[in-house]
Design a protein around this motif. Structure first.
Motif, PDB file in Angstrom:
ATOM      1  N   GLY A   1       0.030  -0.677  19.767  1.00  0.00           N
ATOM      2  CA  GLY A   1      -0.562  -1.073  18.482  1.00  0.00           C
ATOM      3  C   GLY A   1      -1.626  -2.134  18.676  1.00  0.00           C
ATOM      4  O   GLY A   1      -2.667  -2.119  18.031  1.00  0.00           O
ATOM      5  N   GLY A   2      -1.372  -3.058  19.587  1.00  0.00           N
ATOM      6  CA  GLY A   2      -2.329  -4.144  19.768  1.00  0.00           C
ATOM      7  C   GLY A   2      -3.356  -3.883  20.844  1.00  0.00           C
ATOM      8  O   GLY A   2      -4.397  -4.536  20.881  1.00  0.00           O
TER       9      GLY A   2
ATOM     10  N   LEU B   1       1.467 -12.888  22.702  1.00  0.00           N
ATOM     11  CA  LEU B   1       2.359 -12.454  21.615  1.00  0.00           C
ATOM     12  C   LEU B   1       3.767 -12.112  22.101  1.00  0.00           C
ATOM     13  O   LEU B   1       4.743 -12.292  21.390  1.00  0.00           O
ATOM     14  CB  LEU B   1       1.766 -11.234  20.902  1.00  0.00           C
ATOM     15  CG  LEU B   1       0.599 -11.522  19.963  1.00  0.00           C
ATOM     16  CD1 LEU B   1      -0.004 -10.224  19.450  1.00  0.00           C
ATOM     17  CD2 LEU B   1       1.047 -12.384  18.789  1.00  0.00           C
TER      18      LEU B   1
ATOM     19  N   HIS C   1      12.441   1.642   7.988  1.00  0.00           N
ATOM     20  CA  HIS C   1      11.153   1.114   8.434  1.00  0.00           C
ATOM     21  C   HIS C   1      11.006  -0.374   8.099  1.00  0.00           C
ATOM     22  O   HIS C   1      10.710  -1.192   8.963  1.00  0.00           O
ATOM     23  CB  HIS C   1      10.016   1.933   7.807  1.00  0.00           C
ATOM     24  CG  HIS C   1       8.714   1.206   7.791  1.00  0.00           C
ATOM     25  ND1 HIS C   1       8.235   0.556   6.667  1.00  0.00           N
ATOM     26  CD2 HIS C   1       7.813   0.977   8.767  1.00  0.00           C
ATOM     27  CE1 HIS C   1       7.089  -0.033   6.968  1.00  0.00           C
ATOM     28  NE2 HIS C   1       6.803   0.209   8.234  1.00  0.00           N
TER      29      HIS C   1
ATOM     30  N   GLY D   1      -5.149   1.337   7.832  1.00  0.00           N
ATOM     31  CA  GLY D   1      -4.267   2.122   6.988  1.00  0.00           C
ATOM     32  C   GLY D   1      -4.104   1.459   5.634  1.00  0.00           C
ATOM     33  O   GLY D   1      -4.835   0.510   5.292  1.00  0.00           O
ATOM     34  N   PHE D   2      -3.142   1.974   4.880  1.00  0.00           N
ATOM     35  CA  PHE D   2      -3.011   1.569   3.480  1.00  0.00           C
ATOM     36  C   PHE D   2      -1.593   1.934   3.077  1.00  0.00           C
ATOM     37  O   PHE D   2      -1.165   3.046   3.314  1.00  0.00           O
ATOM     38  CB  PHE D   2      -4.041   2.384   2.677  1.00  0.00           C
ATOM     39  CG  PHE D   2      -4.195   1.952   1.260  1.00  0.00           C
ATOM     40  CD1 PHE D   2      -5.029   0.897   0.932  1.00  0.00           C
ATOM     41  CD2 PHE D   2      -3.523   2.611   0.242  1.00  0.00           C
ATOM     42  CE1 PHE D   2      -5.185   0.507  -0.383  1.00  0.00           C
ATOM     43  CE2 PHE D   2      -3.676   2.225  -1.070  1.00  0.00           C
ATOM     44  CZ  PHE D   2      -4.508   1.172  -1.388  1.00  0.00           C
TER      45      PHE D   2
ATOM     46  N   CYS E   1      -1.291  -1.729   8.995  1.00  0.00           N
ATOM     47  CA  CYS E   1      -1.179  -2.403  10.291  1.00  0.00           C
ATOM     48  C   CYS E   1      -0.523  -3.778  10.187  1.00  0.00           C
ATOM     49  O   CYS E   1      -0.983  -4.659   9.468  1.00  0.00           O
ATOM     50  CB  CYS E   1      -2.556  -2.559  10.914  1.00  0.00           C
ATOM     51  SG  CYS E   1      -2.495  -3.467  12.464  1.00  0.00           S
ATOM     52  N   MET E   2       0.526  -3.938  10.972  1.00  0.00           N
ATOM     53  CA  MET E   2       1.239  -5.204  10.957  1.00  0.00           C
ATOM     54  C   MET E   2       0.431  -6.303  11.650  1.00  0.00           C
ATOM     55  O   MET E   2       0.569  -7.483  11.340  1.00  0.00           O
ATOM     56  CB  MET E   2       2.573  -5.004  11.683  1.00  0.00           C
ATOM     57  CG  MET E   2       3.571  -6.099  11.478  1.00  0.00           C
ATOM     58  SD  MET E   2       4.991  -5.812  12.554  1.00  0.00           S
ATOM     59  CE  MET E   2       4.399  -6.570  14.060  1.00  0.00           C
TER      60      MET E   2
ATOM     61  N   PRO F   1     -10.868   2.039  15.249  1.00  0.00           N
ATOM     62  CA  PRO F   1     -10.193   2.274  16.537  1.00  0.00           C
ATOM     63  C   PRO F   1      -9.083   3.331  16.483  1.00  0.00           C
ATOM     64  O   PRO F   1      -8.825   3.977  17.489  1.00  0.00           O
ATOM     65  CB  PRO F   1      -9.597   0.899  16.867  1.00  0.00           C
ATOM     66  CG  PRO F   1     -10.408  -0.079  16.097  1.00  0.00           C
ATOM     67  CD  PRO F   1     -10.794   0.621  14.837  1.00  0.00           C
TER      68      PRO F   1
ATOM     69  N   VAL G   1     -14.673  -3.517  12.524  1.00  0.00           N
ATOM     70  CA  VAL G   1     -13.424  -2.732  12.505  1.00  0.00           C
ATOM     71  C   VAL G   1     -13.626  -1.450  11.680  1.00  0.00           C
ATOM     72  O   VAL G   1     -13.113  -0.388  12.014  1.00  0.00           O
ATOM     73  CB  VAL G   1     -12.249  -3.589  11.975  1.00  0.00           C
ATOM     74  CG1 VAL G   1     -10.997  -2.761  11.779  1.00  0.00           C
ATOM     75  CG2 VAL G   1     -11.954  -4.745  12.939  1.00  0.00           C
TER      76      VAL G   1
HETATM   77  C1  HEM Z   1      -8.526  -3.718  15.129  1.00  0.00           C
HETATM   78  C2  HEM Z   1      -7.283  -3.655  15.536  1.00  0.00           C
HETATM   79  C3  HEM Z   1      -6.216  -2.760  14.955  1.00  0.00           C
HETATM   80  C4  HEM Z   1      -6.338  -1.596  14.246  1.00  0.00           C
HETATM   81  C5  HEM Z   1      -7.617  -0.878  13.824  1.00  0.00           C
HETATM   82  C6  HEM Z   1      -5.009  -1.128  13.939  1.00  0.00           C
HETATM   83  C7  HEM Z   1      -4.716   0.023  13.231  1.00  0.00           C
HETATM   84  C8  HEM Z   1      -3.459   0.396  12.791  1.00  0.00           C
HETATM   85  C9  HEM Z   1      -3.166   1.545  11.966  1.00  0.00           C
HETATM   86  C10 HEM Z   1      -4.193   2.553  11.482  1.00  0.00           C
HETATM   87  C11 HEM Z   1      -1.840   1.561  11.721  1.00  0.00           C
HETATM   88  C12 HEM Z   1      -1.069   2.590  10.886  1.00  0.00           C
HETATM   89  C13 HEM Z   1      -1.314   2.344   9.418  1.00  0.00           C
HETATM   90  C14 HEM Z   1      -0.727   3.371   8.488  1.00  0.00           C
HETATM   91  O1  HEM Z   1      -0.028   4.289   8.926  1.00  0.00           O
HETATM   92  O2  HEM Z   1      -0.967   3.224   7.266  1.00  0.00           O
HETATM   93  C15 HEM Z   1      -1.285   0.431  12.418  1.00  0.00           C
HETATM   94  C16 HEM Z   1       0.047   0.110  12.429  1.00  0.00           C
HETATM   95  C17 HEM Z   1       0.572  -0.872  13.227  1.00  0.00           C
HETATM   96  N1  HEM Z   1      -0.122  -1.789  13.994  1.00  0.00           N
HETATM   97 FE1  HEM Z   1      -2.108  -1.973  14.141  1.00  0.00          FE
HETATM   98  N2  HEM Z   1      -4.115  -2.000  14.487  1.00  0.00           N
HETATM   99  C18 HEM Z   1      -4.798  -3.026  15.102  1.00  0.00           C
HETATM  100  C19 HEM Z   1      -4.251  -4.115  15.767  1.00  0.00           C
HETATM  101  C20 HEM Z   1      -2.919  -4.357  15.916  1.00  0.00           C
HETATM  102  C21 HEM Z   1      -2.341  -5.476  16.631  1.00  0.00           C
HETATM  103  C22 HEM Z   1      -3.130  -6.598  17.296  1.00  0.00           C
HETATM  104  C23 HEM Z   1      -0.984  -5.311  16.578  1.00  0.00           C
HETATM  105  C24 HEM Z   1       0.108  -6.163  17.155  1.00  0.00           C
HETATM  106  C25 HEM Z   1       0.035  -6.852  18.178  1.00  0.00           C
HETATM  107  C26 HEM Z   1      -0.717  -4.103  15.812  1.00  0.00           C
HETATM  108  C27 HEM Z   1       0.527  -3.615  15.519  1.00  0.00           C
HETATM  109  C28 HEM Z   1       0.790  -2.572  14.646  1.00  0.00           C
HETATM  110  C29 HEM Z   1       2.118  -2.164  14.274  1.00  0.00           C
HETATM  111  C30 HEM Z   1       3.415  -2.778  14.754  1.00  0.00           C
HETATM  112  C31 HEM Z   1       1.997  -1.095  13.376  1.00  0.00           C
HETATM  113  C32 HEM Z   1       3.099  -0.323  12.669  1.00  0.00           C
HETATM  114  C33 HEM Z   1       3.256  -0.824  11.253  1.00  0.00           C
HETATM  115  C34 HEM Z   1       4.285  -0.091  10.429  1.00  0.00           C
HETATM  116  O3  HEM Z   1       4.582   1.073  10.680  1.00  0.00           O
HETATM  117  O4  HEM Z   1       4.800  -0.705   9.488  1.00  0.00           O
HETATM  118  N3  HEM Z   1      -1.914  -3.558  15.430  1.00  0.00           N
HETATM  119  N4  HEM Z   1      -2.292  -0.271  13.059  1.00  0.00           N
END
Ligand code: HEM
Length: 424
Positions: A262-263, A171, A113, A367-368, A373-374, A308, A303
């Motif tokens: 994700g985004g 992006l 990962h 998340g945590f 979230c990246m 979301p 948020v």
């Molecule tokens: C308000 C906006 C967003 C929310 C609420 C959100 C929420 C989340 C959550 C809940 C996770 C999983 C966390 C976990 O398992 O602990 C996550 C992972 C991720 N998010 Fe977001 N996200 C947002 C925006 C974005 C944006 C803008 C991008 C990229 C363009 C993005 C890319 C990713 C990626 C790549 C992961 C996987 C990270 C990993 O597994 O290491 N997210 N997001």
């Protein structure tokens, strides 16, 4: 379940009488009708770690408090993202028919990962974001300047979706005129019957994902042949841990879809949710008008309030005690972020939007732990810029009709927000 049976979940008395061990918080209609509140309140109060023996998604544990959610998310050695995927819906076989759970780093455990995440995370690190800020602001301002003042229109389509499409195109450095394709692919990727409770067209879905893979394969080859740049495709194509991914179309597609999905839904629904929330709590909108410096904190609060991503799922790799219950190896454990963000012991008056809430940033919407979230900084930047530009132009974005929501237990989606604009 009939519509009138679904509606009963809005009634606290009804929910209080459902046997505790039969409460199923994964029913998609709860999110479509926005009637999830009483069910989660009951689980938080009576069973913060709760077992449901039978459901559409098989047996599963629910964790619903802020504390329990963090405990599971932080313990990635026991609670695996890889063993059973990250959603309550089990991964479908990769038989080419379904292409549902394409492998990507969100559904991998360490050390794979971290290696893949680190290959792309610089694209959304503060330095790169600072460079992108002027372009993001210009693209946001352009949308707001062409909105139909004096007419009723759907904020979701004209602002939330369009702005998100522009952000994603930025992006990925994706062809700007084709930006809506990113939204279309993301929408079909997440629409499967067990998530939506609806009869989604899986053939059309497969065709769209193959089209997505084809377009990105070509883009990948082009970027690989050029010097490295700070966009997602270039970073994947040049990253040590990821450059081989294009040899396996499913792996490549999985990572691309992860970055789009994700985004996409997340940012889009935070944009829509902010308008809904400020209209629901007009005194907070007044607070904002008097003090636009509250925007950064408001972004965190929106948020939190919107949440979301409703849940993430893990699979226990060994027996473990949690909240007085014994979770067995192989069990499915669902962290309900939406409920953790409504935990009154952390967020007093949790159902209310409070734009100067002192601890808004403690929300669990991102998340945590290692999978946090990246794109969280990107999302916050996008929302901050949008609200700064809105407040320069409009006294009010007024909600003038009913809000429509998606039938979906994973993404807290809003499909319609009819509004009228009132310029200064
Ligand atoms: C308000 C906006 C967003 C929310 C609420 C959100 C929420 C989340 C959550 C809940 C996770 C999983 C966390 C976990 O398992 O602990 C996550 C992972 C991720 N998010 Fe977001 N996200 C947002 C925006 C974005 C944006 C803008 C991008 C990229 C363009 C993005 C890319 C990713 C990626 C790549 C992961 C996987 C990270 C990993 O597994 O290491 N997210 N997001």
């Amino acid at each position: 379940m009939t519509v009138s049976e679904q509606e009963k979940w809005a009634d606290a008395d009804y929910v209080s009488q459902v046997p505790l061990d039969e409460i199923d918080v994964s029913q998609p209609h709860l999110f479509k009708n926005d009637t999830w509140q009483h069910a989660f309140t009951r689980l938080r109060e009576e069973a913060p770690v709760h077992y449901l023996a039978d459901s559409e998604n098989g047996p599963f544990w629910s964790v619903t408090t802020h504390e329990m959610t963090k405990a599971v998310d932080a313990n990635h050695k026991v609670f695996s993202s890889e063993a059973g995927g990250i959603a309550i819906v089990d991964p479908m076989p990769l038989d080419g028919e379904q292409l549902m759970r394409d492998p990507s780093f969100i559904s991998m455990d360490e050390p794979k990962h971290a290696a893949q995440r680190n290959a792309v995370s610089p694209a959304v690190a503060p330095k790169n974001l600072a460079e992108l800020e002027p372009l993001i602001r210009e693209r946001a301002a352009d949308i707001l300047d062409t909105l139909p003042v004096g007419e009723t229109f759907n904020w979701v389509d004209k602002v939330s979706v369009e702005l998100t499409a522009r952000m994603l195109a930025t992006l990925f450095d994706f062809p700007y005129e084709r930006r809506r394709d990113l939204i279309r692919w993301s929408d079909v990727a997440t629409a499967v019957p067990k998530v939506t409770g609806e009869d989604n067209d899986m053939t059309a879905r497969r065709d769209a994902l193959i089209e997505c893979a084809t377009v990105f394969y070509q883009l990948w080859q082009e970027r690989a042949a050029q010097p490295p740049k700070f966009d997602f495709v270039s970073m994947l194509a040049h990253g040590e841990a990821t450059k081989h991914l294009s040899e396996d179309p499913l792996l490549m597609l999985g990572n691309i879809i992860l970055l789009i999905v994700g985004g996409n839904d997340t940012t889009r629904n935070s944009i829509s949710g902010g308008v809904v929330a400020l209209n629901q709590y007009p005194d907070e909108y007044d607070k904002l008008r008097h003090n636009p410096d509250l925007i950064p904190n408001m972004v965190s609060e929106i948020v939190r309030w919107q949440t979301p991503v409703i849940h993430m799922r893990r699979t226990a790799l060994e027996d473990i005690e949690l909240g007085g219950k014994t979770i067995r190896e192989g069990d499915k454990v669902v962290m309900w972020y939406l409920s953790g963000n409504r935990d009154e012991s952390i967020f007093p008056n949790a159902d209310r939007l409070i734009i100067d809430r002192p601890n808004a940033r403690q929300h669990v919407s991102f998340g945590f732990g290692v999978h946090r979230c990246m794109g969280n900084r990107m999302a916050e930047l996008q929302l901050r810029i949008l609200w700064e530009e809105i407040m320069k132009r409009f006294r009010s974005v007024e909600l003038v009709g009913d809000v429509e929501r998606l039938s979906n237990n994973f993404i807290r989606g809003i499909s319609s927000v009819p509004v009228q604009l009132h310029p200064h």
